[in-house]
Structure formats: structure tokens, C-alpha cells
Enzyme design. Structure first.
Site, short mmCIF file in Angstrom:
data_model
loop_
_atom_site.label_atom_id
_atom_site.label_comp_id
_atom_site.label_asym_id
_atom_site.label_seq_id
_atom_site.Cartn_x
_atom_site.Cartn_y
_atom_site.Cartn_z
N TRP A 209 0.86 -1.18 0.00
CA TRP A 209 0.00 0.00 0.00
C TRP A 209 0.90 1.23 0.00
O TRP A 209 1.42 1.64 1.04
CB TRP A 209 -0.88 0.03 1.24
N GLU A 210 1.07 1.85 -1.14
CA GLU A 210 2.00 2.97 -1.26
C GLU A 210 1.32 4.31 -1.51
O GLU A 210 2.01 5.33 -1.65
CB GLU A 210 3.00 2.70 -2.40
N GLU A 211 -0.01 4.34 -1.56
CA GLU A 211 -0.69 5.58 -1.93
C GLU A 211 -0.58 6.65 -0.85
O GLU A 211 -0.50 7.83 -1.15
CB GLU A 211 -2.17 5.29 -2.25
#
Length: 512
Positions: free
Chosen positions: A146-148
Site C-alpha cells: 500500500w503505497e498511496e
């Protein structure tokens, strides 16, 4: 086909630490608890260091005349969305629950920001996704990518500052009279609280339904030591980022695996900056791994790529492998995950180029560092711990000495190691490395590497170093010097606290 031989340069220095002792060595054993250092117990038996392949290279393995050689990789999995039931599973944003985020087109998904997400609905969907991608529970890695947004408010800088702006707008919509300063304070608390709930809740769910997997988030921990343009770049993690990592203690305590990344851009090709960049990112991961229990650290698997992130047609050189793989192994981590996108095998002549690179460059170096690490663990740590550098800033590496070993590829395409260790090889280990004991174990370093009689370490498809070392030199007190030595030792002991010693001391002397 003729035999292909590799004469490996021993990158960085290999200190010649052998030779006959000229002086008395007095080993004073201080209380064990004051000096012990721990690393996670190996996740696979008889595998000090685990190699993981997370690249979609099925086309280079199946139905081809000359497949790539993955025999040294204990865990293999493709990041393709259609791949299920693998020992390494990578959950992207669209594969695990209802992850609230805002895409590149500024479209909001599942509420956009964590505060507007539905945690209950997310966890229901996440359970279904975990059961789909990991249908049975057996040892494996489960990595959430999860990089957002980042759970730390101040780390959401441009372009992720949209999450901060949207969070402030949410507070202002609920209380139009609030001033911007107070709105920001309130938005920060709400954002970080909701982010924690989503990340922590997802980890707890994964561990509950697939407890044999090692759950963690990709890129965590990070220390943002990437300001390469500054003068005298030293690779150190900024103090403020280490403090922010301390504030994420809830995440480290809930994680059963840590998955930092040390991808390189081409500017770092064969660069000292790359060495320092990787070194301190790994050291920060080791520090964080002990937050929950210093004697039972969380396993660390470091992500690397075989190409430069901004020049994906160019593979890492041997120096670059030392700066990444060599650094990671020398500090005592659990393993390395090699990741890449589909393009690695789909580029023009992708599979043949990858196969040749692995045959001539990557796999021989894997053999080199893995057997060196296992040999150090066996001889210095008696297989109850792994070797890690004594000094953080050291350039010592776990490499096979090229004056003692060569790595060959046989006509059958198999690797073999020719040569045998010498005493100087083992003494190099004890001079530059210490034993980091496996979790909850008591380990004691070999005090005299010349006492080692046998070395027997293997990896992969029976690639081994098996050797019986020569007879040891006889140790004895030199005539006429025994009284002086005993008097000196008695004087030392007299001036030390009476309770400092818990193990017998040894006095070793050899003739010139």
C-alpha cells in the site's frame, strides 16, 4: 561445452588476519547478557539466509529449451494478479480489501482518505481476498503493498499531500468556524488514527487466518536517507525519521515480517553512495525489528531489483551486487526478495539475457555470499546464530577469499566450489564479525578459530564446501614467562569487580 570458471575479486578488503600469535591472548568473559545481540531464527531449517524470487518469469522457466536457474531460491512466486497459492504473496492496492486511496487521476476509491473508509467492509473483503490468494496456510511471506499514503502525517509530502489537504477539508466541513492551525492538528490526529486502524486491523486479520505466513508492509521501515545530492552524503538515517519510526511502534509490534527496499537508480551505479544508502537502511530495519522484543526480532527480508529503477534495460554490475546483496548479508538479515515487473522477461530477448546474467553474474555471487555466511555461522557461531559486522561502518563482507576458492559451472550447468578454507579465512570472520544469536538462543563465539577441524556447508542443488582443516598449532606457556603472565593476570583480576566473571578465562600462548 567447456568449463566456465569464475575468479572472484574480493571486493573491498579481505584482511590477512592469520599468522602466529606473538603475544598472550587473555579471554575475559564478561556477563553474557551485556553483550548478546539477536537476529530472527531462520524461517527455513538449515537455511541461514533465504533467497526469494518474486518476478513474473514463468515464460523463462516453462516450455523453454534453456530455462533460467532458480535452484538457489527457496521461495518462488509471481506478482501476477492471476497467481494464487504461492509461498510469497504480494497484495497490491486492488487485491486486498477496500483500501481507501486516491489514484493518479485524483479519483477517490473507497472514501479516498482513511477517515472516510469503511473498516468493517474492508476487513470482510480482505478476508475473502486472503483466502483466495493464500488458500492453505503453510510457511510463506505475505507482503501488503500500500503505497498511496503513509500512516505518518508528515511523510505525506508532494504528491501525497493531497491526503493532508483532504483531511483538513474534512475537519473544516464539520466545523466551518475552526481556524487552519486547529484544523490541521485535528486532521492529523484523525488521519493517523484511521490509517493505524486500517493497517493494524489488516495485519491482525491476516495473522489470524494465515498465521504461518510472515505478514508485513512493503517499504516498512523506511528512513528516507535518499538526499544523494548533499555534500558529504554519509547515508545516515535522519534523526527525525528514526523518531517517526519510533512512533510507528504499533506497526512493528503487529508485523511478523519487515520488508524494506533498497532499489538503486543509475546515479548510484558502482557508487560509494549506494553502499552507504543500503547500509543504513538495513541498519534501521534491524533496529526496528527489535522494538517488540529485543531477544526475538522480527525477520527482515530486503527487496532488491536486478536493474536500475530509472534504466530498466541495464542490469546491476558486480560492484552493485556487492553494494546491495553484500551489504544485506553482512549485516545479518533473514533474506532477500528479488522483485521486478513483467518487462524483465518481456523485453527484446528478455529471457536469454536474464538467463545469461544469472548464470555469469548473479548466481555465482549468490553462491559466494551464501556459503561464506553459512561457513561463518558454522565456525564462529556454532550454528546458533548468524554473523553480523562488529562495526557498523565496516566495509567487511562475507565473501569467499578468491585465493582459497573458485566458483565453476560444470558442463552439466551445475555450480561447484573448488578449494578449501584456510585458518586465515576463519580468522577473518572472527576479526570482523560477531555472532548475533538466533531468537531466544544462547550462543557463544568460537574463541580460537584454529580449533576448527571440519567445515561442511551446502546450499541449493548440493553446492557445498566440505573440508577437513590441517592440525592445529600447539599452544603452551613459554618457558620462563609463566610466572610473569600469572602475576599480570592476578593483578588485573584484583582490580576488577568480584562478580564480573561468569565463565572461566583462558590463557593461550604459542611459540613464534
Amino acid at each position: 561445452m567447456g568449463e566456465l570458471q569464475f575468479k572472484w575479486l574480493f571486493w573491498r578488503s579481505f584482511a590477512e588476519s592469520g599468522g602466529t600469535f606473538q603475544t598472550v591472548l587473555i579471554f575475559l568473559f564478561i556477563p553474557y547478557s551485556l553483550t548478546v545481540d539477536y537476529r530472527a531464527t531462520p524461517v527455513l531449517s538449515d537455511t541461514t539466509f533465504v533467497w526469494v524470487w518474486n518476478v513474473p518469469t514463468e515464460a523463462c522457466v516453462e516450455n523453454v529449451t534453456e530455462p533460467i536457474d532458480l535452484s538457489f531460491f527457496s521461495l518462488i512466486g509471481s506478482p501476477r494478479k492471476t497467481a494464487i497459492g504461492q509461498p510469497v504473496t504480494l497484495f497490491y492496492v486492488d487485491r486486498l480489501g477496500n483500501y481507501p486511496h486516491i489514484d493518479a487521476q485524483q479519483t477517490e476509491h473507497h472514501g479516498g482518505i482513511p477517515q472516510k473508509g469503511d473498516l468493517t467492509t474492508h476487513l470482510v473483503k480482505a478476508k475473502e481476498d486472503v483466502e483466495r490468494y493464500i488458500p492453505t496456510d503453510k510457511l510463506g511471506l505475505a507482503i501488503i503493498d500500500w503505497e498511496e499514503w503513509r500512516p505518518t502525517w508528515m511523510r505525506n509530502w508532494t504528491p501525497k499531500d493531497i491526503y493532508r489537504n483532504k483531511s483538513i477539508e474534512l475537519v473544516q466541513a464539520a466545523d466551518p468556524a475552526i481556524n487552519i492551525t486547529e484544523a490541521t492538528v485535528r486532521a492529523k490526529a484523525q488521519f493517523e488514527g484511521a490509517a493505524k486502524e486500517f493497517m493494524e486491523g489488516t495485519l491482525k486479520l491476516g495473522k489470524h487466518i494465515r498465521p504461518k505466513h510472515l505478514w508485513g508492509f512493503y517499504l516498512f521501515p523506511d528512513c528516507y536517507n535518499n538526499k544523494f545530492q548533499v555534500d558529504n552524503y554519509d547515508g545516515q538515517c535522519p534523526d527525525v525519521e528514526k523518531k517517526r519510526n519510533d512512533d510507528l511502534d504499533w506497526l512493528w509490534k503487529e508485523s511478523t515480517g519487515l520488508y524494506p527496499s533498497v532499489y538503486l537508480k543509475k546515479d548510484l551505479k558502482s557508487s560509494r553512495k549506494a553502499t552507504l544508502y543500503v547500509r543504513y537502511r538495513v541498519l534501521e530495519s534491524i533496529r526496528v525489528s527489535k522494538v517488540s522484543d529485543e531477544s526475538n526480532p522480527v525477520p527482515i527480508f530486503v527487496y532488491i531489483r536486478l536493474v536500475f529503477t530509472d534504466h530498466v534495460s541495464e542490469y546491476l554490475l558486480e560492484d552493485d551486487l556487492v553494494n546491495t546483496i553484500g551489504e544485506i548479508v553482512a549485516q545479518g538479515t533473514s533474506g532477500i526478495i528479488i522483485w521486478d515487473a513483467m518487462s524483465l522477461a518481456q523485453r527484446s530477448a528478455g529471457c536469454p539475457i536474464l538467463r545469461q546474467y544469472m548464470k555469469t553474474t548473479l548466481n555465482p555471487y549468490i553462491v559466494n555470499v551464501t556459503l561464506a555466511a553459512k561457513m561463518c555461522s558454522q565456525t564462529l557461531c556454532k550454528e546458533k546464530g548468524m554473523c553480523s559486522r562488529k562495526t557498523e561502518s565496516s566495509d567487511a563482507y562475507l565473501h569467499l577469499d578468491p585465493s582459497s576458492f573458485s566458483i565453476n559451472v560444470t558442463e552439466a550447468g551445475k555450480y561447484e566450489v573448488l578449494g578449501k578454507p584456510e585458518v586465515k579465512d576463519l580468522e577473518y570472520f572472527s576479526e570482523h564479525f560477531k555472532c548475533s544469536c538466533f531468537s531466544k538462543m544462547t550462543c557463544e563465539e568460537t574463541s580460537d578459530m584454529r580449533s576448527i577441524q571440519d567445515v561442511n556447508v551446502c546450499m541449493g542443488d548440493n553446492v557445498c564446501i566440505k573440508a577437513t582443516l590441517g592440525p592445529n598449532s600447539a599452544f603452551h606457556l613459554l618457558p620462563g614467562k609463566g610466572l610473569l603472565l600469572m602475576t599480570t593476570l592476578a593483578h588485573i583480576l584484583h582490580h576488577l569487580p568480584h562478580d564480573i566473571f561468569v565463565f572461566p578465562w583462558k590463557m593461550l600462548v604459542s611459540t613464534p
